[in-house]
Structures are given as structure tokens and as C-alpha cells.
Design a protein around this motif. Structure first.
Motif, PDB file in Angstrom:
ATOM      1  N   LEU A 231       0.830  -1.206   0.000  1.00  0.00           N
ATOM      2  CA  LEU A 231       0.000   0.000   0.000  1.00  0.00           C
ATOM      3  C   LEU A 231       0.867   1.261   0.000  1.00  0.00           C
ATOM      4  N   LYS A 232       1.925   1.247   0.783  1.00  0.00           N
ATOM      5  CA  LYS A 232       2.805   2.422   0.840  1.00  0.00           C
ATOM      6  C   LYS A 232       3.500   2.647  -0.503  1.00  0.00           C
ATOM      7  N   GLU A 233       3.913   1.561  -1.152  1.00  0.00           N
ATOM      8  CA  GLU A 233       4.550   1.677  -2.464  1.00  0.00           C
ATOM      9  C   GLU A 233       3.569   2.207  -3.498  1.00  0.00           C
ATOM     10  N   ARG A 234       2.314   1.715  -3.438  1.00  0.00           N
ATOM     11  CA  ARG A 234       1.280   2.193  -4.370  1.00  0.00           C
ATOM     12  C   ARG A 234       1.016   3.686  -4.152  1.00  0.00           C
ATOM     13  N   ALA A 235       0.925   4.079  -2.901  1.00  0.00           N
ATOM     14  CA  ALA A 235       0.665   5.484  -2.586  1.00  0.00           C
ATOM     15  C   ALA A 235       1.794   6.370  -3.105  1.00  0.00           C
TER      16      ALA A 235
END
Length: 495
Positions: A231-235
């Protein structure tokens, strides 16, 4: 135009809507797009335009977009109630429905009325039908159509904001044609819909993170390390600021502990996510300082939240029903934890023997055996769990209510053989409910509710139910089952 005739307008609309579930063009759409998921959003834009809408119009709905594996519907319900308590006119789109399809589209917390649903349905359906011949005969499938209808209704009804629950996944879900939500949220992640989203929680997290938009704040509940990293990478990749919600206990309790309208400890993370979504929406959409955003001002909204079929309790005389649409292994764990706690509270004041019973059914690709056998020590054959019919299991039979101590999932406090874990398959929900209640639920004893009698051998197994002071029925496994049960237990759902 459609195969159903001689129906009232609402029934005619629902019948026509149902043809979109299995028509040949819809099936061809699914086959064509399965290997190219980006085509799903492209097709959705085309259907939206044919219905007389453009994507840019959706910006005016001031959307809060929410996804997750479990808890996203409850999070939306909390969020909608909080913001409605401020006096905003709210729209709320969710799925699936329990009994009536109108439940999916709510204005100010209430399912849209029959007349409005019918009017708006034919407006949208008519525009799509009139243009189908110039588009290869294509019509949107069921969920796509309802999503378009919800957008149309919210625009026509001039809502101040719309809370939109993702259907499946996020990145390629048809709700993700939204360009500019005001804030996005991700509830708890887990394994579900693996044939569409992927067979690992990391792949599923990638799909869920697809609702992030550049510059739009997003919030997530605490997740396991690997999906949280995704999720952090996507954000970061999308350019979306992402925050992790605090535990509900970490909020300042100026006016005492927060009380939630939805029962169960697992609802606390959903409530925290709802608080962050509501606060962010108010701060970004409205003039700063115009609204009281203190925790005490939100307490009423959290406490007043209702979401039928989710950790819901209905008491009908000596028979108490505990309903929850849990349909994954993790959500079943949360469900039985809630059931054990609340049922034990009821049983301490029953004053006599109580029978605990599970009414279960699962749909689709879900691993029923894993939901029951692995996690809850209920030994049920795979053939029984593959049945399309409701399954009843007598879980335990208690001699004295005071024998209850610390609750545990599907407990075996004072279990009398041979009553423990008797498993029966019934031809329909009503048949199962009537067997469970043994004529002791007046709602089910109504003359209109008649079914084919069960076999004498099945009737004979009901002795502990007839002898017990109380009967506690946990209904779980799918929202379709919960909806079917509510249709019989709560007359308001049948109207």
C-alpha cells in the motif's frame, strides 16, 4: 424489451434489472475483459456516457471512496452516519443488498423509495437500451448498471456527499472511474475473490491500493507488514499521501469511552477509519473551523450507526438470532468472537439450559471447510459444506446457565453427547428456521409461512431445542443467507 410482463412498475424494473445478471452480452464482456482488466474501466466510461453522464460530473458528488476485504461496508455506514449527523444530505452506495436491491442506494441513510427507484431506473435503462444496437448489442452487467444508477440518483437528488463502497478489489472495479474523491479509505485486508484479485494478500493489496488518486489523502487501518508495504509503495507511485489510523483507544476520551452502534471488537478499527475519513472530508470540503470536529461531536454518530446483518442481534421470545455476514476465514474469527461474548451475556440471565446453533451457508469460491473446520474445530464433511442449501449444526447444549465462564469461539462448556455438532442440511432457509425455533418464534409460526414438513428422523433430533429455556442461533457464512433470514424474521425487509 424484456421477458417479464404484467408486473407492477417496481417489480417490472427489478425483473428487467435481473436480466443483466446472465445475459449473453454480459458474459461475453466478462470473458473479453478478464485478461485485460483495464478494459473494464474503459467500458464503464462508455456505459456512463450512453446513460447521459460524463465522468467529470461525478466530481460534484464530493465522494468518499472506501475499499477493503472486510469492514468496508461498516466503515461506510459509520462515515455516512457521522456526516449525516452534521446535517449533510448523504448518498451511500453499497453491495450486496440483503433483501431488496433498493438497499444498495441510500439517501440520508434510508434505501431509496420505490417510486424514485422505479423512475430513475427506467431513465437510465431506457438510455442504455436505446443505444445498444449501435454498440454491438451491449448492455452493462448488473453491478455496473447499479453503479451508474447510483451516480445518476445522487446527482439528481443533489446530495452533499456520496460514500461509495468498492464492489470487488479497487483498481479495476467499476466504481474506480471516480477521478477526484475527497478522501479514500482501506479497511482490513485479507484473502477473498482470489480468481479476480490474485492468490496472495500482496496481490490483493495492490488491487485495493488502485483507488488512490494523486494528491488525495488516503487512510488505512493497521495491516500486516507485507500488504502495508504494498500500500505504501502504491501510494508513493501514485502520489497519494497515506496515513495509518490510530487504534480507537488512542483517541482522547474527553466525554468517556466511545460507544459504537455496531457490536464486536473488530468494529473499532472500522470506526477509527470512519473518524479519519469524516474529519478529512470536513477539513478539505468545508471551511476550516466552520464545523466542530471534536471527538465528542462525533460520538452520537458512532453510537447511532446501524448496519443490518452485521453483528446484529434479534430477540424473538426464547429464540435469539445473532446475524453476521462473515464470509472469509478472518471475518468468521471476528464473528465467533463477537458471538461468544454477546451470547454469553444473554445466557447468564436465561435461567435455564440454552442450545447454541449455527445456521451456515457459503457461496461462490469460498472455502467453507477452512472457515469452519480449521478455525473452529467443527468437524463437517466437505460434501455437506458444498451444498447449496442452508446447513444447521447444533454446537452445544448447556445444562445450567451459570456454568458459563470465559467465552471462546463455538464453546463446549457443558456439552451433552449426542447433541454436539449434529449437522443437518435443509432444503430452504424457512425450513431450517422453523426447525430451529420449534414453534417458539411467533413470527415464524404465522400461517403464511408454510414449508414442506421435514422427515421424522430430522424432527426427532430437535429434542434439545424443545427442552431448552433458550435457543441461540448464529447465522453466518454469507450476506445472502443473512438477507434470506432477515426477510423471514423482520417484516420491514419484506416490504
Amino acid at each position: 424489451m424484456h421477458s417479464c410482463v404484467l408486473f407492477l412498475p417496481l417489480q417490472d424494473a427489478v425483473c428487467t434489472l435481473n436480466t443483466l445478471q446472465t445475459n449473453a452480452c454480459a458474459l461475453e464482456q466478462v470473458r473479453r475483459e478478464r485478461g485485460h482488466p483495464q478494459l473494464q474501466l474503459q467500458a464503464m466510461r462508455g456505459f456512463l456516457e450512453r446513460a447521459g453522464l460524463v465522468v467529470e460530473e461525478l466530481d460534484h458528488l464530493n465522494i468518499i471512496h472506501v475499499t477493503g476485504t472486510k469492514g468496508k461496508g461498516s466503515t461506510c455506514a459509520f462515515t455516512e452516519q457521522i456526516l449525516r449527523s452534521y446535517g449533510f444530505r448523504t448518498g451511500f452506495y453499497s453491495s450486496p443488498h440483503l433483501v431488496q436491491v433498493r438497499e444498495r442506494i441510500r439517501i440520508n441513510g434510508k434505501p431509496i423509495g420505490k417510486e424514485l427507484f422505479t423512475k430513475y431506473f427506467w431513465q437510465v435503462y431506457g438510455r442504455l437500451y436505446e443505444t445498444k444496437d449501435t454498440h454491438g448489442g451491449s448492455m452493462p452487467a448488473y453491478f455496473r448498471f447499479l453503479t451508474i444508477l447510483a451516480f445518476h440518483i445522487f446527482l439528481q437528488e443533489k446530495v452533499d456527499l456520496a460514500v461509495i463502497e468498492v464492489g470487488i478489489g479497487g483498481a479495476y472495479d467499476c466504481t474506480n472511474i471516480i477521478r477526484r474523491p475527497w478522501v479514500c479509505g482501506i479497511a482490513s485486508l485479507g484473502i477473498d475473490h482470489t480468481s479476480i484479485l490474485g492468490d496472495t494478500i500482496e496481490k490483493i493489496a495492490w488491487q485495493k491500493g488502485g483507488i488512490f488518486k494523486p494528491g488525495v489523502p488516503a487512510f488505512t487501518v493497521k495491516q500486516p507488514d507485507s500488504p502495508m508495504m504494498v500500500l505504501k509503495e502504491r501510494a508513493k507511485e501514485i502520489g497519494c499521501p497515506l496515513w495509518v489510523c490510530p487504534e480507537l483507544e488512542e483517541y482522547p476520551a474527553d466525554s468517556g469511552p466511545l460507544r459504537l452502534g455496531l457490536a464486536g471488537h473488530h468494529q473499532r478499527s472500522n470506526a477509527s477509519l470512519a473518524l479519519q475519513l469524516s474529519h478529512s472530508w470536513l477539513q478539505r470540503r468545508c471551511l476550516p473551523g466552520r464545523w466542530d470536529t471534536s471527538l465528542s461531536s462525533w460520538a452520537v454518530g458512532l453510537e447511532d450507526t446501524e448496519w443490518p446483518g452485521r453483528t446484529q442481534t434479534l430477540k424473538h421470545g426464547p429464540v435469539t438470532y445473532f446475524l453476521d455476514g462473515a464470509h472469509t476465514t478472518r471475518s468468521m474469527l471476528a464473528c465467533v468472537s463477537w458471538f461468544s461474548e454477546v451470547a454469553s451475556q444473554h445466557e447468564r440471565t436465561t435461567g435455564g439450559p440454552v442450545v447454541r446453533v449455527l445456521l451456515f451457508n457459503a457461496t461462490g469460491e469460498r472455502d467453507s471447510a477452512a472457515m469452519l473446520n480449521t478455525k473452529h474445530s467443527i468437524n463437517v464433511s466437505q460434501s455437506q459444506m458444498m451444498s447449496a442449501h442452508p446447513v444447521v449444526m447444533v454446537l452445544s447444549y448447556t445444562v445450567h446457565s451459570e456454568s458459563f465462564q470465559t467465552p471462546s469461539p463455538f464453546p463446549h462448556f457443558v456439552t451433552l453427547q449426542p447433541y454436539s455438532h449434529k449437522t443437518l442440511v435443509f432444503p430452504c432457509i424457512l425450513s431450517a428456521l422453523q426447525w430451529l425455533s420449534q414453534g417458539r418464534d411467533s413470527v415464524l409460526a404465522h400461517p403464511d409461512k408454510r414449508v414442506i414438513p421435514v422427515k421424522p428422523s430430522v424432527t426427532a433430533k430437535a429434542a434439545p431445542l424443545r427442552d431448552a429455556t433458550g435457543i441461540h442461533v448464529l447465522v453466518a457464512g454469507s450476506l445472502h443467507l443473512v438477507g434470506g433470514v432477515l426477510k423471514h424474521l423482520d417484516p420491514s425487509f419484506a416490504s
